[in-house]
Design a protein around this motif. Structure first.
Motif, short mmCIF file in Angstrom:
data_model
loop_
_atom_site.label_atom_id
_atom_site.label_comp_id
_atom_site.label_asym_id
_atom_site.label_seq_id
_atom_site.Cartn_x
_atom_site.Cartn_y
_atom_site.Cartn_z
N SER A 82 7.51 15.88 -25.05
CA SER A 82 8.31 14.60 -25.00
C SER A 82 9.39 14.07 -25.92
CB SER A 82 6.99 13.56 -25.61
OG SER A 82 5.64 13.60 -24.39
N LYS B 160 12.73 12.89 -24.75
CA LYS B 160 13.34 11.85 -25.18
C LYS B 160 14.77 12.06 -25.95
CE LYS B 160 9.26 9.16 -26.64
NZ LYS B 160 8.26 9.44 -27.56
N VAL C 121 13.96 8.67 -15.05
CA VAL C 121 12.82 8.73 -15.84
C VAL C 121 11.44 8.29 -15.23
CG1 VAL C 121 12.02 9.26 -18.17
CG2 VAL C 121 14.45 8.71 -17.85
N VAL C 122 10.52 9.06 -15.42
CA VAL C 122 9.13 8.32 -15.01
C VAL C 122 8.21 9.00 -15.91
CG1 VAL C 122 7.28 8.53 -13.28
CG2 VAL C 122 9.76 8.72 -12.66
N PHE C 123 7.42 8.06 -16.54
CA PHE C 123 6.56 8.45 -17.80
C PHE C 123 5.29 8.18 -17.06
CE2 PHE C 123 9.92 7.59 -20.90
CZ PHE C 123 9.89 8.70 -21.57
N ARG D 223 3.47 5.24 -18.65
CA ARG D 223 3.85 3.92 -18.98
C ARG D 223 4.53 3.58 -17.73
NH1 ARG D 223 3.79 4.79 -24.29
NH2 ARG D 223 4.50 6.55 -25.19
N THR D 224 4.87 2.27 -17.64
CA THR D 224 5.44 1.63 -16.27
C THR D 224 6.79 1.10 -16.51
OG1 THR D 224 5.21 0.39 -14.33
CG2 THR D 224 3.98 -0.29 -16.43
N THR D 225 7.91 1.24 -15.74
CA THR D 225 8.92 0.42 -15.75
C THR D 225 8.73 -0.73 -15.07
OG1 THR D 225 11.38 0.75 -15.71
CG2 THR D 225 10.06 1.67 -13.86
N LEU D 226 7.67 -1.04 -14.30
CA LEU D 226 7.77 -2.22 -13.63
C LEU D 226 7.37 -3.60 -14.12
CD1 LEU D 226 5.90 0.15 -10.63
CD2 LEU D 226 8.18 -0.81 -10.65
N TRP D 227 7.68 -4.45 -13.58
CA TRP D 227 7.31 -5.66 -14.11
C TRP D 227 5.89 -6.12 -13.76
CZ3 TRP D 227 12.40 -8.84 -13.13
CH2 TRP D 227 12.91 -9.42 -14.36
N ARG E 243 0.13 -5.40 -11.33
CA ARG E 243 -1.04 -5.47 -12.24
C ARG E 243 -2.22 -5.17 -11.03
NH1 ARG E 243 -2.37 -11.04 -11.44
NH2 ARG E 243 -0.44 -12.26 -11.49
N ASP F 210 7.30 12.93 -16.72
CA ASP F 210 6.49 13.32 -17.95
C ASP F 210 4.88 12.66 -17.29
OD1 ASP F 210 5.21 13.86 -20.22
OD2 ASP F 210 6.50 12.28 -21.23
#
Lengths: 323, 265
Positions: free
Chosen positions: A59, A63, A96-98, A101-105, A150, A176
């Protein structure tokens, strides 16, 4: 200076200062070398697996590749850009895709996050529409676009996140743990999509994972990192050799017999009634061994089991430790 | 401008995110109304004893109460702004996602918080205020220019409120657990913004001090513009100076913070 790679790392280091409390109002300063003289090069269009145990430095590397961490030493370039100096410029060219984690609202329908990406990456309208259409089709997001994030399942959210990372046509995608926690069908879907992305669009992919099937199915090249150092860089098959891994031949005989007299280095490792397990080097062909057993024993059935890469890596570590 | 459109989109998203929680909004309206009623009767009792306290008559004091209820969640004086979310993102390491995006962290959260504030003003502010204005004797201006000035002062208040809370949230980069700081900031903000009592009523040095602190930009400043007790231009200047100072401080702290370790895997 550059070796022509799309991603270039030359003796990159990352040292963290860690303060540890050792007593009342007393701290001890310690340096942790998360990445230690790491050098590798990834060509445009490659799909590379990047694996290693927890805390190996995976990671931290990612980063640094996105520019949110600055290397303590060495030289690092992605598409000719120094990530930490020109993070924003680079951001337009990477995705990037973790997995965790999410990048979405979270509270809003999936489509709202995509509209945001449209603005954030200043994607031309036509380009945005065609990319979205393609992602929606390939990742089967059609029915999900109006669902608040959600309410999505983990697999659905993951697919949603992958699409979000691709709308701006990134030249390189860092993944990731993209399949972490997904069920078998979702995993297959994600892998299928990534394979297509790599072959059709030529997107360079750097994949970090714990799921070794991801690597087996997607990457022809794999890099293994541990304690911040590159332990192995090469084809997946070679990893087996490096780790001196073994395949297993499972043999079903007509009846219970004493252990098969196999030619070394093959040997019987387990006997259970008429079934026997033989281990032999992964690099060696199974054919001569099978032929010999078939000729000399009353063979009913057989199967060959590939080694588990996790075990291979574990053995590789063990070898280094004793060397 | 492409950049402008991004932050407008972020603000719209901030507005819509809060708009999805309708039950919470209704509950909030109810709470603000009940809280307003309690405060109104407390104030009326106080002003009965001390007429013209702080230079307000009874109608002005009552107006002040309902204004406070309208702006409580808008300006996140009682908490509930973006800061809880940002602190959580710093704690879990999700802030890494915010950092690799081609967007500015401060502008992003400012836009998002302004969207939220605007929703709270409309969704949670208007109803308690209208209720108060209908049921009680209030002092409202008839001049539309005064109203416009009031709204502008509220907008400035939103930015100042953001500036304070952004600094509070960034402390999580060092402290890892922002709960204590948030509670301190909440307590300080509640008192110093004039949410408990108008700042005009505090005598002597304490009064002088609280009236020049940034928190007075939140409730006291817009209230005095609406009640015609402050020069609008002077008020905007006061708020503007604090807004710029706080945003600049936020930028400084942000650049120091992002150089630190981003926690978590």
């Amino acid at each position: 200076m550059t070796g022509g790679g799309f991603i270039e790392l030359d003796r990159v280091e990352k040292v963290f200062d860690v303060r540890k409390k050792t007593g009342f109002l007393r701290w001890e300063r310690r340096q942790v070398r998360a990445v230690d003289s790491l050098s590798f090069s990834v060509a445009r269009g490659e799909m590379v697996g990047y694996i290693g145990p927890n805390g190996a430095g995976k990671s931290t590397t990612i980063k640094m590749l996105t520019g949110i961490l600055t290397p303590s030493g060495g030289r690092l370039r992605v598409a000719g850009i120094d990530p930490s100096r020109e993070r924003t410029r680079l951001a337009h060219r990477i995705g990037v895709v973790f997995g965790q984690r999410t990048t979405l609202w979270w509270d809003l329908p999936l489509i709202d996050s995509y509209k945001l990406m449209h603005r954030m990456y200043r994607i031309p309208d036509a380009r945005y529409r065609s990319n979205l259409e393609q992602c929606v089709e390939l990742l089967q997001l059609d029915a999900l676009l109006d669902v608040p994030v959600r309410q999505l399942s983990l697999g659905q959210r993951m697919r949603g996140d992958i699409a979000a990372a691709l709308l701006h046509d990134p030249e390189v995608l860092y993944l990731d743990e993209p399949t972490i926690g997904l069920d078998v069908i979702s995993k297959a879907r994600v892998r299928e999509f990534l394979r297509e992305l790599n072959t059709e669009r030529g997107t360079t992919v750097l994949l970090t994972t714990h799921d070794l099937q991801d690597i087996e199915q997607l990457c022809s090249r794999v890099m293994v990192i541990d304690h911040g150092r590159l332990m192995y860089d090469g084809p997946l098959a070679g990893l087996h050799e490096a780790g001196e891994s073994e395949r297993t031949l499972v043999v079903d005989l007509e009846r219970e017999l004493p252990p098969i007299d196999a030619p070394a280095p093959a040997r019987v490792v387990r006997v259970e009634g008429p079934r026997q397990w033989l281990a032999f080097p992964a690099a060696q062909s199974a054919a001569p061994l099978v032929a010999r057993i078939a000729a000399e024993y009353p063979l009913v059935d057989l199967s060959v089991r590939e080694p588990d890469i996790e075990a291979v890596i574990a053995r590789m570590y063990a070898d280094r430790a004793t060397a | 401008m492409g950049t402008g459109r991004l932050y407008v989109a972020v603000a719209v998203g901030g507005f819509r995110r809060y708009a999805t929680y309708r039950v919470a909004t209704v509950a909030g309206v109810f709470t603000n109304t009940v809280f307003g009623l309690i405060l109104v009767y407390t104030y009326l009792a106080l002003w009965e004893e001390r007429p013209q306290l702080g230079g307000y008559d009874q109608a002005q004091a009552v107006t002040y109460v309902w204004l406070g209820q309208a702006l409580l969640s808008t300006l996140a004086i009682g908490g509930g702004g973006f800061e809880d979310e940002l602190i959580e993102r710093i704690r879990t390491g999700d802030v890494a996602i915010d950092l690799y995006r081609p967007a500015d962290l401060q502008l992003w959260w400012l836009a998002s918080d302004l969207g939220r504030a605007l929703f709270q003003l409309l969704g949670r502010g208007v109803v308690p205020f209208a209720f108060g204005a209908l049921v009680f004797d209030v002092a409202l201006p008839s001049d539309p220019v005064t109203w416009a000035g009031f709204l502008l002062a509220v907008l400035f208040g939103m930015v100042v409120g953001f500036g304070i809370r952004y600094l509070v949230a960034l402390s999580a980069f060092w402290l890892m657990d922002g709960t204590g700081v948030v509670q301190m900031a909440w307590l300080l903000g509640f008192f110093c913004s004039g949410m408990l009592l108008p700042l005009n009523v505090f005598p002597g040095l304490l009064g002088e001090i609280v009236r020049v602190l940034p928190w007075s930009s939140l409730l006291q400043a817009p209230a005095d513009v609406l009640l015609g007790r402050a020069d609008p231009l002077g008020t905007f200047a006061f708020q503007g100076v604090w807004a710029v100072a706080l945003l600049a401080a936020g930028r400084l702290v942000q650049s120091a913070a992002t150089r630190r370790v981003v926690q978590g895997g």
